[in-house]
Design a protein around this motif. Structure first.
Motif, short mmCIF file in Angstrom:
data_model
loop_
_atom_site.label_atom_id
_atom_site.label_comp_id
_atom_site.label_asym_id
_atom_site.label_seq_id
_atom_site.Cartn_x
_atom_site.Cartn_y
_atom_site.Cartn_z
N VAL A 107 0.25 -1.57 -0.14
CA VAL A 107 0.30 -0.07 -0.07
C VAL A 107 1.01 1.45 0.38
CG1 VAL A 107 -1.77 1.31 1.24
CG2 VAL A 107 -1.85 -1.02 1.75
N PHE A 108 2.09 1.30 1.14
CA PHE A 108 2.65 2.60 0.63
C PHE A 108 3.86 2.44 -0.38
CE2 PHE A 108 2.69 2.70 5.91
CZ PHE A 108 1.98 3.53 5.81
N SER A 109 3.66 1.79 -0.93
CA SER A 109 4.31 1.98 -2.52
C SER A 109 3.85 2.15 -3.32
CB SER A 109 5.30 0.45 -2.53
OG SER A 109 4.54 -0.88 -3.18
N MET A 110 2.82 1.80 -3.37
CA MET A 110 1.50 2.79 -4.12
C MET A 110 1.03 3.86 -4.07
SD MET A 110 1.57 0.27 -6.49
CE MET A 110 -0.47 0.32 -6.98
N LEU A 111 0.55 4.15 -2.83
CA LEU A 111 0.92 5.18 -2.54
C LEU A 111 2.03 6.50 -3.29
CD1 LEU A 111 -0.68 4.71 0.90
CD2 LEU A 111 -2.17 5.90 -1.13
N PHE A 112 2.91 6.52 -2.44
CA PHE A 112 4.31 6.99 -2.81
C PHE A 112 4.69 6.90 -3.99
CE2 PHE A 112 5.54 6.75 1.87
CZ PHE A 112 4.50 7.56 2.33
N ASP A 113 4.29 5.99 -4.61
CA ASP A 113 4.74 6.08 -6.43
C ASP A 113 6.27 6.27 -6.88
OD1 ASP A 113 4.26 5.09 -8.94
OD2 ASP A 113 3.42 7.05 -9.91
N GLY A 114 6.67 5.62 -5.76
CA GLY A 114 8.33 5.65 -6.22
C GLY A 114 9.11 7.16 -5.41
N HIS A 115 8.13 8.10 -4.77
CA HIS A 115 8.72 9.18 -4.55
C HIS A 115 9.55 9.52 -3.58
CE1 HIS A 115 6.17 11.32 -7.83
NE2 HIS A 115 5.35 10.35 -7.62
N ARG A 116 9.30 8.38 -2.97
CA ARG A 116 10.34 8.82 -1.50
C ARG A 116 10.74 6.83 -1.90
NH1 ARG A 116 6.96 9.80 4.44
NH2 ARG A 116 8.85 8.63 5.08
N GLY A 117 11.69 6.64 -1.58
CA GLY A 117 12.82 5.14 -1.88
C GLY A 117 13.18 4.34 -0.57
N ASP A 118 12.78 5.27 0.87
CA ASP A 118 12.99 4.92 2.14
C ASP A 118 12.59 3.76 2.42
OD1 ASP A 118 11.35 6.51 3.36
OD2 ASP A 118 12.17 8.00 4.51
N LEU A 119 11.38 3.77 2.08
CA LEU A 119 10.43 2.21 2.63
C LEU A 119 11.00 1.09 2.58
CD1 LEU A 119 7.62 1.73 4.86
CD2 LEU A 119 6.87 1.96 2.97
N ASP A 120 11.05 0.29 3.03
CA ASP A 120 11.58 -0.70 2.35
C ASP A 120 10.32 -1.79 3.55
OD1 ASP A 120 12.48 -0.98 4.82
OD2 ASP A 120 14.69 -1.61 3.65
N LEU A 121 10.87 -2.91 2.62
CA LEU A 121 9.83 -4.60 3.40
C LEU A 121 10.96 -4.42 4.94
CD1 LEU A 121 7.42 -5.96 2.67
CD2 LEU A 121 9.40 -7.91 2.30
N TYR A 122 11.70 -4.81 5.40
CA TYR A 122 12.46 -5.17 6.12
C TYR A 122 12.04 -3.54 7.87
CZ TYR A 122 16.44 -5.45 10.14
OH TYR A 122 16.94 -5.78 10.72
N ARG A 123 11.79 -1.84 7.27
CA ARG A 123 11.08 -1.12 8.00
C ARG A 123 9.30 -2.15 8.03
NH1 ARG A 123 13.54 4.82 7.32
NH2 ARG A 123 14.70 2.91 7.17
N CYS A 124 9.18 -2.50 7.61
CA CYS A 124 7.57 -2.30 7.50
C CYS A 124 7.13 -3.64 8.14
CB CYS A 124 6.56 -3.00 5.74
SG CYS A 124 6.70 -1.96 5.42
N VAL A 125 8.55 -4.64 8.46
CA VAL A 125 8.36 -5.36 9.41
C VAL A 125 8.18 -5.12 10.44
CG1 VAL A 125 8.90 -8.15 10.15
CG2 VAL A 125 8.46 -7.42 7.40
N SER A 126 9.09 -4.50 10.97
CA SER A 126 9.47 -3.71 12.07
C SER A 126 8.56 -2.86 12.67
CB SER A 126 11.00 -2.68 12.04
OG SER A 126 11.07 -2.48 13.62
N LEU A 127 7.67 -2.18 12.21
CA LEU A 127 7.01 -1.38 12.46
C LEU A 127 6.00 -2.12 12.90
CD1 LEU A 127 5.60 1.72 12.22
CD2 LEU A 127 4.71 1.21 10.65
N VAL A 128 5.45 -3.18 11.83
CA VAL A 128 4.54 -3.38 12.36
C VAL A 128 3.98 -4.38 13.67
CG1 VAL A 128 2.96 -5.78 11.92
CG2 VAL A 128 3.65 -4.07 10.48
N GLY A 129 5.75 -5.02 14.16
CA GLY A 129 6.34 -5.86 14.75
C GLY A 129 5.91 -5.27 16.37
N TYR A 130 6.59 -3.10 15.99
CA TYR A 130 6.60 -2.87 17.47
C TYR A 130 5.07 -2.42 17.15
CZ TYR A 130 11.64 -2.31 17.53
OH TYR A 130 12.51 -2.42 18.30
N CYS A 131 3.79 -1.92 16.55
CA CYS A 131 2.46 -2.22 17.15
C CYS A 131 2.19 -3.35 17.71
CB CYS A 131 1.95 -1.61 15.15
SG CYS A 131 2.87 -0.58 14.65
N MET A 132 2.85 -4.30 17.76
CA MET A 132 2.25 -5.84 18.29
C MET A 132 1.62 -5.66 19.65
SD MET A 132 0.97 -7.26 16.14
CE MET A 132 0.57 -9.28 17.52
#
Length: 158
Positions: A107-132
């Motif tokens: 979803v974030f890669s579709m929203l940013f459409d390549g304008h912001r490339g600092d979001l990777d899968l590793y960071r998404c897993v970290s974010l979801v893990g901390y939100c648990m």
């Protein structure tokens, strides 16, 4: 080519006295194990406190550092508390974290459409893990509530 065994000399071979690896450093000069593994406990604690304090804005430097050691501990403790409650949900917990991380990344890669490339899968897993973390706290509290009598308190906390 000769296969003769040479005669023994009177000198004894040198005894190895240094550390393994031959760097000459002592045990006291070694870094701590967590530092060697790349686990920053102070950063994990700061992220945990920022999640538990919803009214304070998060420090932007917290988002620059993504790790999986904190989320791994939270997910294991969530699975352990569920196991203590009599539910065996390790596969479901890890499966939903994986699905949620992939969905968030997509979803974030579709929203940013390549304008912001600092979001990777590793960071998404970290974010979801901390939100648990709120779910871990909720499952811990639910261990000490009676099955039928703590419904009002459990619903209020939820």
């Amino acid at each position: 080519m000769s296969f003769d065994i040479p005669a023994q000399s009177n000198s004894t071979p040198p005894i190895f006295t240094g550390p393994i690896g031959g760097s000459g450093a002592s045990f006291e000069d070694e870094p701590p194990l967590l530092e060697e593994l790349g686990i920053n406990t102070r950063q994990i604690w700061r992220k945990t406190v920022s999640i538990l304090h919803p009214l304070r804005s998060a420090d932007p430097s917290l988002h620059a550092y993504a790790d999986l050691s904190g989320p791994f501990v939270f997910l294991l403790s969530f699975g352990l508390f569920q196991l203590l409650a009599g539910k065996f949900h390790f596969g479901i917990v890890l499966g939903w974290v994986t699905v949620a991380s992939l969905f968030l990344y997509f979803v974030f890669s579709m929203l940013f459409d390549g304008h912001r490339g600092d979001l990777d899968l590793y960071r998404c897993v970290s974010l979801v893990g901390y939100c648990m973390l709120p779910m871990v706290i909720f499952s811990t509290v639910s261990l000490f509530l009676p099955r039928g009598g703590g419904l009002i308190f459990g619903m209020g906390m939820g």
